[in-house]
Design a protein around this motif. Sequence first.
Motif, PDB file in Angstrom:
ATOM      1  N   ALA A 120      -1.892   8.773   9.766  1.00  0.00           N
ATOM      2  CA  ALA A 120      -0.903   8.500   8.714  1.00  0.00           C
ATOM      3  C   ALA A 120      -0.346   7.089   8.847  1.00  0.00           C
ATOM      4  CB  ALA A 120       0.218   9.538   8.770  1.00  0.00           C
ATOM      5  N   GLU A 121       0.001   6.697  10.053  1.00  0.00           N
ATOM      6  CA  GLU A 121       0.536   5.348  10.285  1.00  0.00           C
ATOM      7  C   GLU A 121      -0.507   4.291   9.948  1.00  0.00           C
ATOM      8  OE1 GLU A 121       2.989   2.146  11.462  1.00  0.00           O
ATOM      9  OE2 GLU A 121       3.491   4.223  11.000  1.00  0.00           O
ATOM     10  N   ALA A 122      -1.729   4.479  10.412  1.00  0.00           N
ATOM     11  CA  ALA A 122      -2.792   3.504  10.146  1.00  0.00           C
ATOM     12  C   ALA A 122      -3.041   3.368   8.645  1.00  0.00           C
ATOM     13  CB  ALA A 122      -4.071   3.914  10.864  1.00  0.00           C
ATOM     14  N   MET A 123      -3.078   4.485   7.925  1.00  0.00           N
ATOM     15  CA  MET A 123      -3.334   4.437   6.486  1.00  0.00           C
ATOM     16  C   MET A 123      -2.208   3.746   5.730  1.00  0.00           C
ATOM     17  SD  MET A 123      -6.321   5.532   5.934  1.00  0.00           S
ATOM     18  CE  MET A 123      -6.787   4.964   7.561  1.00  0.00           C
ATOM     19  N   THR A 124      -0.982   3.946   6.173  1.00  0.00           N
ATOM     20  CA  THR A 124       0.156   3.269   5.550  1.00  0.00           C
ATOM     21  C   THR A 124       0.026   1.754   5.713  1.00  0.00           C
ATOM     22  OG1 THR A 124       1.581   5.183   5.903  1.00  0.00           O
ATOM     23  CG2 THR A 124       2.680   3.063   5.564  1.00  0.00           C
ATOM     24  N   VAL A 125      -0.350   1.315   6.911  1.00  0.00           N
ATOM     25  CA  VAL A 125      -0.528  -0.115   7.155  1.00  0.00           C
ATOM     26  C   VAL A 125      -1.695  -0.650   6.333  1.00  0.00           C
ATOM     27  CG1 VAL A 125      -1.040  -1.873   8.902  1.00  0.00           C
ATOM     28  CG2 VAL A 125       0.529   0.004   9.454  1.00  0.00           C
ATOM     29  N   ILE A 126      -2.808   0.080   6.314  1.00  0.00           N
ATOM     30  CA  ILE A 126      -3.970  -0.352   5.525  1.00  0.00           C
ATOM     31  C   ILE A 126      -3.594  -0.494   4.050  1.00  0.00           C
ATOM     32  CG2 ILE A 126      -6.193   0.463   4.622  1.00  0.00           C
ATOM     33  CD1 ILE A 126      -6.771   1.466   7.495  1.00  0.00           C
ATOM     34  N   HIS A 127      -2.901   0.497   3.525  1.00  0.00           N
ATOM     35  CA  HIS A 127      -2.472   0.438   2.120  1.00  0.00           C
ATOM     36  C   HIS A 127      -1.636  -0.811   1.859  1.00  0.00           C
ATOM     37  CE1 HIS A 127      -0.198   1.608  -1.525  1.00  0.00           C
ATOM     38  NE2 HIS A 127      -1.312   2.245  -1.836  1.00  0.00           N
ATOM     39  N   SER A 128      -0.743  -1.143   2.790  1.00  0.00           N
ATOM     40  CA  SER A 128       0.135  -2.309   2.615  1.00  0.00           C
ATOM     41  C   SER A 128      -0.622  -3.635   2.661  1.00  0.00           C
ATOM     42  CB  SER A 128       1.236  -2.313   3.688  1.00  0.00           C
ATOM     43  OG  SER A 128       0.717  -2.695   4.951  1.00  0.00           O
ATOM     44  N   LEU A 129      -1.804  -3.650   3.262  1.00  0.00           N
ATOM     45  CA  LEU A 129      -2.579  -4.887   3.427  1.00  0.00           C
ATOM     46  C   LEU A 129      -3.488  -5.215   2.245  1.00  0.00           C
ATOM     47  CD1 LEU A 129      -3.662  -4.539   7.163  1.00  0.00           C
ATOM     48  CD2 LEU A 129      -2.017  -6.177   6.212  1.00  0.00           C
TER      49      LEU A 129
END
Length: 193
Positions: A120-129
């Motif tokens: 979940a954390e990784a996907m949130t960061v990926i989405h923000s990038l």
Amino acid sequence: MAYNWDEYAVEWEQATSITAFAHNAFQQLKAMIDLPGKHVLDFGCGTGLLTQYMATDAKDVVALDGSESMIEELDKKELINVEPVVDELTRGLVAQHPAFRKQFDLIVASSVCAYLPNRAEAMTVIHSLLNEGCAFIHWDWLAGDKTIAGGMSETQARKMMTQAGFHDVTVQHAFSIPDNGELRPVIIGVGYK
């Protein structure tokens, strides 16, 4: 389960299932995305098999992996438009490292998401990038509906992306790879910001 990926780095590309995985992923990617001019993040790049393929067409590639030994193997390829980064994908890394100063046109992950301790954390960061309208594409070994190390179910992949805010999410069978005497299916997940 935690993995010490450094142990595998030197012999990683000798595994035909690994090289076939990257080759097939790239063939699918080329059919879906026009790479020239794209600023790409290869998340969990390992030794850079997929990175190397993408670098021939993309404007540039940031190749991120948490394994120093994997990145050392990538460095040996001397790819001029690739910036290798040894670290875990976190908000702190994104805030401080110059490679993450501008948004990406494409983010890919090849056999990575199933191994993430905090998807979940990784996907949130990926989405923000990602730039608006741009894609996150991942390939992972298919598992059953239970969480199995090294594999994801289609349901898990879809949920992972939709909960991070990706839209127009599709998850489907991508290809199958011979591995240890059996044919192992691989899924592809695609989502847009």
